[in-house]
Design a protein around this motif. Structure first.
Motif, mmCIF file in Angstrom:
data_model
loop_
_atom_site.group_PDB
_atom_site.id
_atom_site.type_symbol
_atom_site.label_atom_id
_atom_site.label_comp_id
_atom_site.label_asym_id
_atom_site.label_seq_id
_atom_site.Cartn_x
_atom_site.Cartn_y
_atom_site.Cartn_z
ATOM 1 N N ASP A 1 0.833 -1.180 -0.236
ATOM 2 C CA ASP A 1 -0.151 -0.066 0.089
ATOM 3 C C ASP A 1 0.669 1.338 -0.173
ATOM 4 N N ASN A 2 1.737 1.465 1.050
ATOM 5 C CA ASN A 2 3.072 2.403 1.189
ATOM 6 C C ASN A 2 3.659 2.777 -0.315
ATOM 7 N N GLU A 3 4.000 1.386 -0.948
ATOM 8 C CA GLU A 3 4.507 1.998 -2.574
ATOM 9 C C GLU A 3 3.669 1.900 -4.024
ATOM 10 N N GLY A 4 2.122 1.200 -3.041
ATOM 11 C CA GLY A 4 1.794 1.346 -4.509
ATOM 12 C C GLY A 4 2.061 0.253 -5.773
ATOM 13 N N PHE A 5 2.453 -1.054 -5.588
ATOM 14 C CA PHE A 5 2.643 -1.507 -6.116
ATOM 15 C C PHE A 5 2.517 -2.948 -6.055
ATOM 16 N N ILE A 6 2.320 -4.238 -7.234
ATOM 17 C CA ILE A 6 1.078 -5.455 -7.493
ATOM 18 C C ILE A 6 1.831 -6.650 -6.361
ATOM 19 N N PRO A 7 1.209 -6.654 -4.693
ATOM 20 C CA PRO A 7 1.775 -7.618 -4.111
ATOM 21 C C PRO A 7 2.200 -9.003 -4.807
ATOM 22 N N ALA A 8 2.839 -9.613 -4.709
ATOM 23 C CA ALA A 8 4.012 -11.238 -5.636
ATOM 24 C C ALA A 8 3.176 -12.193 -4.398
ATOM 25 N N THR A 9 2.493 -11.970 -3.513
ATOM 26 C CA THR A 9 1.792 -13.379 -3.057
ATOM 27 C C THR A 9 0.384 -13.312 -2.972
ATOM 28 N N LYS A 10 -0.078 -14.585 -2.749
ATOM 29 C CA LYS A 10 -1.368 -14.930 -3.740
ATOM 30 C C LYS A 10 -2.444 -14.060 -2.569
ATOM 31 N N SER A 11 -2.585 -14.378 -1.829
ATOM 32 C CA SER A 11 -3.176 -13.363 -0.549
ATOM 33 C C SER A 11 -3.099 -11.411 -0.684
ATOM 34 N N GLY A 12 -1.924 -11.323 -0.817
ATOM 35 C CA GLY A 12 -1.337 -10.222 -1.094
ATOM 36 C C GLY A 12 -2.389 -9.026 -2.394
ATOM 37 N N GLY A 13 -2.041 -10.424 -3.705
ATOM 38 C CA GLY A 13 -3.136 -10.110 -4.903
ATOM 39 C C GLY A 13 -4.399 -9.907 -4.762
ATOM 40 N N GLU A 14 -4.999 -10.903 -3.903
ATOM 41 C CA GLU A 14 -6.766 -10.535 -3.412
ATOM 42 C C GLU A 14 -6.641 -9.014 -3.217
ATOM 43 N N ALA A 15 -5.916 -8.665 -2.432
ATOM 44 C CA ALA A 15 -6.460 -8.101 -1.327
ATOM 45 C C ALA A 15 -5.831 -6.872 -2.530
ATOM 46 N N ALA A 16 -5.407 -6.529 -3.409
ATOM 47 C CA ALA A 16 -4.406 -5.573 -3.959
ATOM 48 C C ALA A 16 -5.822 -5.374 -5.023
ATOM 49 N N ALA A 17 -6.111 -6.457 -5.610
ATOM 50 C CA ALA A 17 -7.117 -6.743 -7.035
ATOM 51 C C ALA A 17 -8.467 -6.484 -6.362
ATOM 52 N N ALA A 18 -8.805 -5.525 -5.386
ATOM 53 C CA ALA A 18 -9.933 -4.648 -5.595
ATOM 54 C C ALA A 18 -9.767 -2.894 -5.201
ATOM 55 N N LYS A 19 -8.826 -3.377 -6.160
ATOM 56 C CA LYS A 19 -8.202 -1.581 -5.711
ATOM 57 C C LYS A 19 -8.180 -0.973 -7.622
ATOM 58 N N PRO A 20 -8.711 0.136 -7.898
ATOM 59 C CA PRO A 20 -9.455 0.183 -9.336
ATOM 60 C C PRO A 20 -8.226 0.748 -9.835
ATOM 61 N N GLU A 21 -7.086 1.231 -9.643
ATOM 62 C CA GLU A 21 -6.083 1.759 -10.148
ATOM 63 C C GLU A 21 -5.261 0.926 -10.272
ATOM 64 N N LEU A 22 -5.209 -0.191 -9.733
ATOM 65 C CA LEU A 22 -4.080 -1.602 -9.910
ATOM 66 C C LEU A 22 -4.746 -2.007 -11.308
ATOM 67 N N LYS A 23 -5.882 -2.035 -11.197
ATOM 68 C CA LYS A 23 -6.500 -3.047 -12.492
ATOM 69 C C LYS A 23 -5.807 -2.821 -13.537
ATOM 70 N N GLU A 24 -4.995 -2.063 -14.442
ATOM 71 C CA GLU A 24 -4.852 -2.319 -15.646
ATOM 72 C C GLU A 24 -3.099 -2.940 -15.386
ATOM 73 N N PHE A 25 -2.482 -2.720 -14.416
ATOM 74 C CA PHE A 25 -1.551 -3.099 -14.171
ATOM 75 C C PHE A 25 -1.185 -4.652 -14.256
ATOM 76 N N ILE A 26 -2.066 -4.792 -13.118
ATOM 77 C CA ILE A 26 -2.081 -6.406 -13.177
ATOM 78 C C ILE A 26 -2.968 -7.503 -14.289
ATOM 79 N N ALA A 27 -3.897 -6.667 -15.388
ATOM 80 C CA ALA A 27 -4.426 -7.144 -16.510
ATOM 81 C C ALA A 27 -2.743 -7.225 -17.912
ATOM 82 N N ALA A 28 -1.971 -6.274 -17.251
ATOM 83 C CA ALA A 28 -0.802 -6.449 -18.611
ATOM 84 C C ALA A 28 -0.090 -7.678 -17.770
ATOM 85 N N LEU A 29 0.068 -8.420 -16.663
ATOM 86 C CA LEU A 29 1.341 -9.130 -16.648
ATOM 87 C C LEU A 29 1.149 -10.394 -16.828
ATOM 88 N N PRO A 30 0.038 -11.132 -17.438
ATOM 89 C CA PRO A 30 0.251 -12.300 -18.585
ATOM 90 C C PRO A 30 1.546 -11.722 -19.465
#
Lengths: 309, 411
Positions: free
Chosen positions: B336-365
Motif C-alpha cells: 500500500d505504501n509503495e503502490g506496487f502489485i503484491p507478489a503473494t496470492k493473499s496480497g494479490g486478492e487485497a490488491a485486485a480490489a483496487k481500481p487503480e491497479l487494474k490495468e497493471f495486473i491485467a498486463a501481467l500475463p
C-alpha cells in the motif's frame, strides 16, 4: 666561574644523530594521530586503489585474482578516451584560468575600502560555503527546459525563441558546468589573492607613486610580482580541485548519453556505476592520479611559482 | 552455624549458576544475532516503513537485532559491490533481479532456505521462477510492477483524439497531434536519460517482439530491437516527443506529466499515488502500452529478497525476519505504501480490489522480464542507460552495436 656549556665537548656526529632520534621518538605520541589519519585516509585508500587496479574483480565484487596490466589495457582500448582526455584538458585549463582571472579583478575590487565592503566580501564567499551538489542542482532546475527559471527568463526577455535544453546536449552542458565550476572556484581563489594583496606594503606603493609609475605600471611591475606566492597556491589548489571535480559534471551532465561531456573523473564514475567494473575504474583512477602528479610537477618546474621574488 | 554456612553456599552456587545461565544465553548459540538488512528506497515512505517493521520485529524477537540500511537506487549497486568486495555483504538484501543473480557466484542461500514453506507457497510461482538461475530460485519476490500508458484526457480532448493508441502508428499520430497544440506541450514523454533508459527501451523492444537474450547470452543487437529503436528515433525526429529525450531522466519527466504538459507517458503503479498527491485535478487515465501491432506486451519488473550465506550461521534469523515481513498485515502495508502489485496470492486478492491497479495486473500475463539472472545483464542495463539516448543523433543500429560491444567486452 666557567660556563658549563662551554666546558663540555662539542657533540659528536653519533651523539647528534642520537639526539635527533630521541626527539623524533619523543614527538611521536603527538604526531601519531596525524600520521594515523594520513595513513588511514590517504595512504591506505590510494594503496588499495593501486592494488585493485591489478586485480580481476567480477561484476559482483568478487576478487578473481591477479590481472596484470589487463585493466590498463581495457582503459586504453576505450574508443572515447581521446575525447575524454581533451575534455579534461579543456575543463582544467579553462576553469582554472577563468577563475584566476576573474578572481584577480574581484580581489582588486574587494581590496579597496568602500561602504558595505564587509557585506560584499561575505556575499562573494557564499558560493564556496554552499555544497557543490546543491549549487549544481539549483542550476539543473534553473536550466530545465520545462520549468527552469533561467530558460523562462531567456525566453521572456526575447533572447531565445523557445526553451533550450542546455544540460541535455554535450557541448552546452559541458560549458554550463564549466561556468558553475568557475562560480564555485572564484570565492576561494579571490580570498587567497586578497590575502596576497594585503601583504603588499603601503610604502612600496608609495615609493612607486613617488617614482612616477602609472597605475597599470604599478600593478604589473610592483603588485603582480608580489602576488606570485598567493597565485601559486590558488592555482595549484584549483588545478587539483577542478581536476578531481565530480559533483558538478555528474549532477549537470550525468543524464547525457554517450561520453562527449565526460572528463576522466566522471568517466571513472561511469565505469563503476554503469559498467560495474571496479577493477577498470581503479586503473583509470591510477592514471588520473599520475596525470595530476605530472601536471603539478610541470607547473612547479616551468612556472616556478615559489621562486623568491 | 554450620547450617547457615551450608545455606549460604547453596545460595551462592545457585546465584553463580543463574549468572552462568544468563551469560550463556547472552553470548551462546541461542543468543543475540545481528542481521544486516539492506533495502532500496522507493520513495519517502520506504524508510519509515522499514524502521517500524524492524522495531516490531525486534520486540517479538528480542534475541535478534536488525541493522537497517536504506540506499537510493542510484547507489545501491555500487555500495553492494564494494561491500561484497570487502567481504561485508548484508545478510538480507532487497534488490531487483540483480539480487538473485548473485546466486551464480555461490554467495546466496536458496529461496527455500530463507523463508518457511508456508510463505514460499503463498508467493505467485511465476514470480519465483522469473529469477531462477538454472532452475534454482535464490530470491523471494517482494513486489512486482508492470508498465502502462498514462495519458492526459484533457489534452486528448483538445487534440481531438478519441481513444488511447494501441499501436505505434496510432501513438505517433496522437503524439504529433498533441505536440501541435503548442504552448510547451509535448505529445509523448520519452525518458532516455541515464536514470531508467533500459526500462523505456525494453518496453518498445518487447512491443516489437524482441527479447534481450536468456540466462546464457545477452543479445541486444537483434532486428526486432533495431526496428523498435528506429521507430523511437522516428518519434524523436518527427517531434512527437519532448525535446532532447536522450538526456531526459524519468523522475523529472513524470513530474512534467503530472503538471499536465505531456500527453502520454509510460508509467508504473506508484505514479498513480504521485498524481493523487501532487496534482489531484489532473484528468488522466491508464491504457495498455502500445505495441507495434497492438498485441499486448510490456515490461514486467519484480524485486526480490535474497539472503547472503557468508558463514551460514544466520539462516534461522533471516528466515524469522522474512516470514515476519510476509505476514499478511505487514506485507499489505508495504505494498500500500509503495503502490506496487503484491507478489503473494493473499496480497494479490487485497490488491485486485483496487481500481487503480487494474490495468497493471491485467498486463501481467503479457509482461516480459529483464533477463537479469544473467550476470551480463547488469552490464547491458548500464550500457543502455549510458548509450541508448544517442539514437537522438545516431542511427539506431549503430547505437545497438555499441551497446552489444560493451556487453561482449564486459562478458
Amino acid at each position: 666561574m666557567i660556563d658549563p656549556t662551554v666546558a663540555t665537548a662539542p657533540p659528536t656526529k653519533a651523539r647528534r644523530r642520537k639526539v635527533t632520534r630521541e626527539s623524533t621518538l619523543q614527538a611521536l605520541p603527538w604526531l601519531a594521530p596525524a600520521l594515523l589519519l594520513i595513513g588511514g585516509v590517504v595512504v591506505y585508500p590510494a594503496g588499495y586503489m593501486f592494488y585493485t587496479s591489478f586485480r580481476d574483480i567480477s561484476r559482483f565484487g568478487t576478487d578473481l585474482g591477479w590481472a596484470g596490466w589487463d585493466n590498463y589495457g581495457k582503459v586504453f582500448a576505450l574508443g572515447h578516451l581521446p575525447r575524454v582526455f581533451l575534455n579534461t584538458g579543456v575543463w582544467v585549463v579553462g576553469v582554472v584560468l577563468v577563475s584566476v582571472l576573474v578572481s584577480l579583478v574581484l580581489a582588486q575590487f574587494l581590496n579597496k575600502t568602500f561602504p558595505g565592503r564587509t557585506v560584499v566580501r561575505l556575499a562573494v564567499i557564499v558560493p564556496w560555503a554552499a555544497s557543490v551538489v546543491m549549487t549544481s542542482t539549483i542550476f539543473v532546475y534553473g536550466l530545465d527546459p520545462f520549468y527552469g527559471v533561467i530558460n523562462q527568463f531567456l525566453v521572456d526577455t526575447g533572447v531565445m525563441a523557445q526553451p533550450y535544453g542546455f544540460l541535455k546536449n554535450p557541448v552546452s552542458g559541458f560549458l554550463s558546468s564549466a561556468a558553475v565550476a568557475v562560480f564555485v572556484s572564484v570565492p576561494f581563489t579571490t580570498f587567497v589573492i586578497l590575502a596576497g594583496l594585503q601583504t603588499v606594503p603601503g610604502d612600496v606603493l608609495e615609493a612607486a607613486q613617488i617614482d612616477g609609475a602609472t597605475k597599470p605600471q604599478t600593478y604589473w611591475r610592483v603588485v603582480f610580482p608580489m602576488l606570485r606566492p598567493a597565485l601559486a597556491v590558488a592555482a595549484l589548489i584549483n588545478v587539483i580541485n577542478v581536476f578531481n571535480s565530480l559533483p558538478i559534471l555528474r549532477t549537470m551532465t550525468g543524464a547525457i548519453p554517450g561520453y562527449d561531456a565526460d572528463t576522466t573523473t566522471t568517466l571513472t564514475f561511469k565505469i563503476i556505476q554503469g559498467d560495474r567494473q571496479i577493477d577498470t575504474a581503479s586503473a583509470l583512477s591510477v592514471i588520473n592520479f599520475l596525470v595530476v602528479l605530472i601536471v603539478i610537477a610541470f607547473y612547479l618546474r616551468i612556472v616556478r611559482p615559489m621562486r623568491e621574488v | 552455624m554450620r547450617r547457615v554456612i551450608k545455606a549460604a553456599a547453596i545460595a551462592t552456587a545457585a546465584t553463580l549458576g543463574l549468572v552462568a545461565c544468563g551469560g550463556g544465553s547472552d553470548s551462546g548459540a541461542g543468543g543475540n544475532t545481528e542481521l544486516e538488512l539492506m533495502v532500496p528506497s522507493y520513495g519517502d515512505k520506504t524508510k519509515p516503513y522499514w524502521e517500524d517493521l524492524v522495531k516490531a520485529f525486534e520486540a517479538k524477537n528480542p534475541t535478534i537485532k536488525v541493522k537497517l540500511e536504506v540506499q537510493s537506487w542510484d547507489d545501491i549497486y555500487k555500495v553492494l559491490d564494494t561491500k561484497i568486495q570487502g567481504q561485508k555483504a548484508p545478510d538480507i538484501l532487497e534488490l531487483d533481479s540483480a539480487g538473485p543473480a548473485y546466486g551464480k557466484e555461490g554467495l546466496l542461500f536458496k529461496a527455500d532456505e530463507i523463508v518457511s514453506p508456508g510463505t514460499l507457497a503463498d508467493v505467485v510461482p511465476a514470480f519465483v521462477e522469473s529469477a531462477a538461475i538454472d532452475g534454482t530460485a535464490y530470491g523471494v519476490p517482494t513486489v512486482a510492477s508492470t508498465r502502462a500508458l498514462f495519458y492526459n484526457k484533457e489534452l486528448f480532448t483538445k487534440a481531438g483524439i478519441a481513444a488511447p493508441p494501441k499501436t505505434w502508428d496510432e501513438l505517433l499520430d496522437s503524439a504529433k497531434k498533441i505536440s501541435a497544440l503548442g504552448g510547451g506541450v509535448s505529445g509523448y514523454g520519452m525518458p532516455l536519460g541515464n536514470e531508467e533508459a533500459q526500462g523505456e527501451t525494453s518496453i518498445w523492444a518487447y512491443g516489437a517482439g524482441a527479447s534481450w537474450g536468456d540466462g546464457s547470452k545477452i543479445t541486444v543487437n537483434t532486428p526486432e530491437a533495431t526496428e523498435a529503436l528506429t521507430f523511437m528515433k522516428k518519434m524523436i525526429d518527427e517531434k512527437a516527443t519532448q525535446a532532447d529525450p536522450g538526456a531526459t531522466n524519468r523522475t523529472p519527466l513524470i513530474n512534467v506529466f503530472i503538471q499536465g504538459k505531456i500527453g502520454m507517458i509510460t508509467g508504473l503503479p506508484p505514479v498513480v499515488g504521485q498524481i493523487k498527491e501532487k496534482n489531484p485535478s489532473l484528468q488522466w487515465a491508464i491504457a495498455p502500452s502500445p505495441t507495434k501491432d497492438g498485441k499486448p506486451a510490456t515490461l514486467g519488473v519484480a524485486d526480490y529478497f535474497v539472503g547472503f550465506k557468508k558463514d551460514g550461521k544466520k539462516q534461522e534469523a533471516i528466515r524469522k525476519f522474512l516470514d515476519f515481513f510476509y505476514e499478511k498485515d505487514n506485507y499489505v502495508k508495504f505494498n500500500d505504501n509503495e503502490g506496487f502489485i503484491p507478489a503473494t496470492k493473499s496480497g494479490g486478492e487485497a490488491a485486485a480490489a483496487k481500481p487503480e491497479l487494474k490495468e497493471f495486473i491485467a498486463a501481467l500475463p503479457g509482461a516480459k522480464f529483464y533477463p537479469s539472472t544473467n550476470p551480463a545483464w547488469s552490464t547491458a542495463s548500464g550500457a543502455f542507460k549510458q548509450l541508448v539516448g544517442q539514437i537522438q543523433t545516431k542511427p539506431a543500429a549503430d547505437v545497438l552495436k555499441e551497446i552489444q560491444a560493451k556487453v561482449d567486452a564486459g562478458g
